[in-house]
Design a protein around this motif. Structure first.
Motif, mmCIF file in Angstrom:
data_model
loop_
_atom_site.group_PDB
_atom_site.id
_atom_site.type_symbol
_atom_site.label_atom_id
_atom_site.label_comp_id
_atom_site.label_asym_id
_atom_site.label_seq_id
_atom_site.Cartn_x
_atom_site.Cartn_y
_atom_site.Cartn_z
ATOM 1 N N ASP A 116 28.284 27.577 37.149
ATOM 2 C CA ASP A 116 28.359 29.103 37.069
ATOM 3 C C ASP A 116 28.677 29.374 35.519
ATOM 4 N N GLN A 117 27.816 30.108 34.885
ATOM 5 C CA GLN A 117 27.795 30.573 33.566
ATOM 6 C C GLN A 117 27.608 29.342 32.343
ATOM 7 N N ASN A 120 32.537 46.581 38.912
ATOM 8 C CA ASN A 120 32.341 45.690 39.998
ATOM 9 C C ASN A 120 33.404 46.291 41.248
ATOM 10 N N GLY A 151 31.397 34.280 41.651
ATOM 11 C CA GLY A 151 31.508 35.996 41.674
ATOM 12 C C GLY A 151 30.347 36.714 41.722
ATOM 13 N N LEU A 152 29.506 36.139 40.736
ATOM 14 C CA LEU A 152 28.223 36.781 40.730
ATOM 15 C C LEU A 152 27.203 36.873 42.179
ATOM 16 N N TYR A 206 38.141 29.219 30.497
ATOM 17 C CA TYR A 206 38.408 30.546 29.914
ATOM 18 C C TYR A 206 39.364 31.102 31.157
ATOM 19 N N HIS A 245 26.248 40.008 33.339
ATOM 20 C CA HIS A 245 27.715 39.582 34.063
ATOM 21 C C HIS A 245 28.530 38.735 32.937
ATOM 22 N N GLU A 265 36.751 37.381 30.799
ATOM 23 C CA GLU A 265 36.417 37.517 32.235
ATOM 24 C C GLU A 265 35.556 38.968 32.271
ATOM 25 N N ALA A 266 34.350 38.729 32.726
ATOM 26 C CA ALA A 266 33.703 40.268 32.562
ATOM 27 C C ALA A 266 34.187 41.201 33.706
ATOM 28 N N SER A 267 34.461 40.966 34.705
ATOM 29 C CA SER A 267 35.026 41.941 35.511
ATOM 30 C C SER A 267 36.155 40.921 36.508
ATOM 31 N N GLY A 268 35.676 39.919 37.159
ATOM 32 C CA GLY A 268 36.453 39.569 38.288
ATOM 33 C C GLY A 268 36.180 40.160 39.586
HETATM 34 C C1 GLS Z 1 30.585 36.588 36.634
HETATM 35 C C2 GLS Z 1 31.819 37.086 35.869
HETATM 36 O O1 GLS Z 1 32.314 35.885 35.269
HETATM 37 C C3 GLS Z 1 32.768 37.536 36.774
HETATM 38 O O2 GLS Z 1 33.826 38.144 35.845
HETATM 39 C C4 GLS Z 1 32.271 38.769 37.445
HETATM 40 O O3 GLS Z 1 33.135 39.367 38.330
HETATM 41 C C5 GLS Z 1 31.111 38.496 38.435
HETATM 42 C C6 GLS Z 1 30.265 39.544 38.832
HETATM 43 O O4 GLS Z 1 29.942 40.521 38.160
HETATM 44 O O5 GLS Z 1 30.042 37.830 37.323
HETATM 45 N N1 GLS Z 1 29.504 36.190 35.848
HETATM 46 C C7 GLS Z 1 28.709 35.145 35.905
HETATM 47 O O6 GLS Z 1 27.804 34.502 35.409
HETATM 48 N N2 GLS Z 1 29.504 34.387 37.133
HETATM 49 C C8 GLS Z 1 30.655 35.711 37.605
HETATM 50 O O7 GLS Z 1 31.216 35.189 38.524
#
Ligand code: GLS
Length: 824
Positions: A265-266, A468, A112-113, A557, A351, A656-659
């Protein structure tokens, strides 16, 4: 059209050195791409020139990741020559769709980022914002996933092997990048202590430019990706000493920096090479920004009026120390002046609130690799902590209590002492920026109230929200032609540029003929997906099934396991003859797991094992099918999302920060089954919560459940169906002969504390799925809701998001003549 045909043939012959009569799809794709690039480059040059002439304030988006996917179709649509190209290529004996398949996805990000960064560039181009994307041109992007015996196997993504017709490599403009070495102190003419960093190693950064066109407006912006080049060939001495092989080895070593994208990712990797990548890309970018700035300015204090730098997460946060270094050591500014310039120039987007994603770098590593930067970070910290003390002791310190000062200072310090002494990059990013934004309303509230609560008290104005968005060009117009054509035939094409215009569809939801046409578009997309799956996986899909889709990175998560428990329960009900009213459905999963993430890989294995059992069981498989889509990527999303009817957005509330997938699905008429999390909340508010299937515990409820002691075993013992499903997973029901294969998954839920509250939400999820099945039987009502979902998605355009960044963070305006459509 004749002109385009001629250009294509010319490129086959003169650029690719091939015979135009040998009809190779690969050559014709490349030739078409080059012909399209020819049509972009003039506008790109004009665009760049206009920024320069008008002294426009520029926005620099710094991101370690981009996920552009394929460029051909998107660029044809942006240029308005899609139909022309289709006819031209058909005259030459090719289907445009087949040619587009020749292109490799540019997969320079994890999820997503990175995809957000690409949507944002698209919106900057379309809105006429003088923007640049900066990143790394990895030789190997995100790995190619294959599924073997149900398991993920990673293969190298050698996307550059066949060249990249979209990029301009600019080997003549190299920037030096230095590492290691030492810092010398000296005193200037005013008696002030000064520092000079003499580096040990030097590598070169070579720019590769990819052109990003706006929608029908002649505005083309630049995504500049750096590739590492050794300086060894310039070091003639080295060769002259006779150590030829040694020199070549060193060259290979240097060029490793931009070799591969870290595939997690993350999850923070903390590896030395990753820090090298970050600094490599940051210093080259800052040098390039300042080179451009200095063409028109001498006074560095004017920088914030001319330049805005957005840090996409903390990955590029070392830029703050780098700009300070240049201002202090090269421009010889005073600390206070330099610091003001920095803070006014930088802005940071957070994010994620997952603790495992928050980056820290060991002080010992920084001291070795970037000794001067480490000194600067210490100095930033010392001054910051003095300021904290001052604010805390001041009258108006609000909730800050100076008795707690030591603890407060420990919490906010740039340096953490344990487990090893490290720099907290998020704190550096917050202190060094004038704006810190979250990416959805709930996420921003959690940043303020939990993760960065101390900073919120210290700087109450700094943290802000920018929900987003996604680009309607790629995610509706280009990916879903059947639906776009239908929409356009009723409300025109204005929605592609102004997504709010989709609200004009609302009254049409009541029109049975429109609903029928809407369903026909969905069916066409489902059939297209059916043909694709047949070709790729040799599987026959039932298009009359409900298409239920869960595609995204595999992460605990995100709770793919919750979905899997629903599948197993549905399977059991069907087997036991307890599901006479079951609505037939096909459940699709797709997504990559970080190669080092054991649990995520085991989840993929479990999904495939359940799929194999269910699909092979003739008692149920006309009603329930499970498909794992290997190698989920941007171009696959473009196929799957338009064909989706049910979008799974079932993360643990607050995580989930945004999705952004959630937005793409709804925009394409899928209904959402989801938790009260991320931007799904705002979608529910915009659409009307009754038009989605919202279930599960909310974030504050989970906090209180955790505080009062969450015991997953209670759910296990209290719910027969849940127990049956978990027991099957733990036994060898889905893994014959491999007893205990999925026990780690189950144990994690039952005995590992179920950190993501899968069991707590299971029963409600089942209820929501039952509502889904029931509603699907009423196709008129389903379609009505589907239309209203899409119609109310205007807010979730990345154009809206970028307009907010431009106004509220960057203070930049669109280029004159570009705001409302075509440019000059
Ligand atoms: C992320 C978040 O997990 C997503 O929820 C978000 O939509 C995305 C863009 O802001 O950022 N953070 C991350 O490290 N990877 C992602 O996809």
């Amino acid at each position: 059209m004749e002109g385009l045909k001629k250009d294509v043939i010319r490129h086959v012959v003169s650029s690719l050195g091939s015979d135009y009569a040998s009809k190779s799809a690969y050559n014709y794709y490349n030739a078409l791409a080059l012909a399209v690039r020819d049509r972009l480059i003039d506008n790109w040059i004009k665009t760049q020139r206009s920024y320069y002439d008008e002294k426009a304030k520029r926005v620099y988006y710094l991101s370690l990741e981009y996920l552009p996917g394929k460029s051909l179709m998107n660029n044809l649509h942006c240029l308005g020559i899609y139909e022309t190209a289709r006819k031209a290529m058909s005259d030459l004996g090719f289907s445009l769709e087949d040619l587009a398949e020749q292109e490799w996805d540019a997969g320079l990000g994890n999820g997503g980022l990175g995809r957000l960064a690409s949507c944002f560039l698209d919106s900057m181009a379309t809105l006429g914002i003088p923007g640049y994307g900066y990143g790394i041109r990895y030789d190997y992007g995100i790995f190619h996933q294959v599924i073997e015996d149900g398991k993920q196997v990673e293969q190298a993504d050698n996307w550059m092997r066949v060249g990249n017709p979209w990029a301009y490599e600019r080997g003549q403009h190299l920037f030096p990048v230095r590492f290691f070495g030492e810092v010398k102190n000296w005193t200037d003419e005013y008696g002030r202590l000064r520092h000079t960093w003499t580096a040990g190693d030097t590598v070169l950064a070579m720019p590769c430019d990819m052109l990003v066109p706006g929608w029908d407006n002649h505005h083309v912006i630049n995504m500049r990706l750096w590739s590492a080049r050794s300086d060894v060939e310039f070091d003639l001495d080295f060769f002259n000493t006779g150590n030829y092989l040694g020199a070549v080895e060193e060259k290979i070593f240097d060029e490793k920096i931009s070799k591969v994208l870290y595939p997690s990712d993350q999850i923070e990797e903390g590896r030395e090479l990753r820090l090298k990548q970050q600094y490599f890309f940051v210093t080259a970018t800052i040098q390039d920004i300042l080179r451009r700035f200095r063409k028109k300015h001498q006074d560095m204090t004017e920088l914030p009026q001319s330049v805005a730098i957005q840090l996409n997460d903390t990955h590029p946060a070392i830029a703050i120390a780098e700009l300070m270094r240049i201002l202090l050591d090269e421009d010889l500014l005073d600390w206070e002046v330099a610091w003001d310039i920095c803070v006014s120039t930088f802005a940071y987007t957070n994010h994620t609130i997952l603790p495992e994603a928050l980056e820290t770098w060991p002080v010992s590593l920084l001291e070795r690799m970037l000794p001067r930067h480490m000194q600067i970070i210490y100095e930033i910290n010392a001054r910051f902590l003095r300021e904290v003390e001052r604010v805390a002791r001041s009258e108006d310190c609000g909730q800050l209590c100076h008795r707690d000062l030591d603890h407060l200072k420990q919490r906010v310090s740039l340096i953490q002492e344990r487990p090893i002494k490290s720099v907290r990059m998020a704190h550096l990013a917050i202190i060094g920026s004038h704006s810190v934004n979250g990416v959805a309303a709930l996420h921003t509230e959690l940043l303020k109230a939990r993760v960065f609560d101390d900073f919120q008290r210290l700087y109450p104005q700094k943290i802000n929200n920018k929900t987003n968005g996604v680009t309607p060009r790629r995610w509706l117009w280009s990916a879903n032609q059947p639906l776009s054509r239908l929409i356009a035939s009723h409300i025109g094409t204005g929605f592609v540029r102004n997504l709010d215009e989709l609200t004009q569809l609302e009254p049409l939801a009541a029109d049975p003929a429109f609903r029928e046409a809407w369903r026909a578009a969905k069916l066409e997309n489902k059939q297209r997906l059916q043909a694709y799956i047949k070709r790729k996986l040799m599987r026959e899909l039932h298009t009359e099934h409900l298409f239920d889709v869960h595609i995204k990175r595999i992460h605990e998560y995100k709770r793919q396991v919750l979905n899997l428990l629903h599948v197993v329960t549905a399977y059991n009900r069907l087997r036991h003859g307890q599901a006479a009213d079951f609505t037939p459905r096909t459940v699709f999963f797709g997504g990559k797991a970080a190669p080092s993430y054991f649990m995520a890989k085991r989840i993929i294995h479990a999904i495939n094992a359940v799929a194999a059992t269910v699909n092979a069981d003739s008692r149920v498989n006309d009603k329930l099918q499970v498909v794992y889509l290997p190698n989920y990527c941007v171009s696959q999303a473009e196929r799957v999302i338009p064909a989706t009817e049910l979008s799974e957005q079932i993360s643990t509330a607050g995580m989930e920060a945004s999705g952004t997938g959630n937005m793409k699905f709804a925009l394409n008429g899928a209904l959402t089954i989801g938790t009260w999390d991320g931007a799904t909340i705002e979608m529910a508010q915009a659409i009307g919560p009754e038009l989605l299937f919202i279930f599960g515990m909310r974030e504050d409820e989970l906090v209180s459940l955790r505080q009062h002691g969450y015991n997953p075993m209670l759910y296990y013992h209290g719910d027969e169906e849940l127990r049956e499903a978990l027991d099957m997973l733990r036994s060898d029901a889905f893994s014959p002969g491999q007893h205990g294969l999925f026990a780690p998954l189950v144990d994690n839920l039952l005995h590992g504390g179920d950190r993501f509250f899968v069991l707590a939400d299971y029963r409600q999820y089942l209820g929501a799925q039952q509502d889904v099945g029931r509603l699907y039987l009423d196709q008129e009502e389903w379609t009505r809701r589907s239309i209203l979902n899409a119609a109310r998605m205007g807010f979730f355009s990345s154009d809206r998001a970028i307009s907010q960044y431009a106004r509220e963070i960057w203070d930049v305006a669109p280029m004159a003549g570009l705001q409302n459509g075509k440019g000059a």
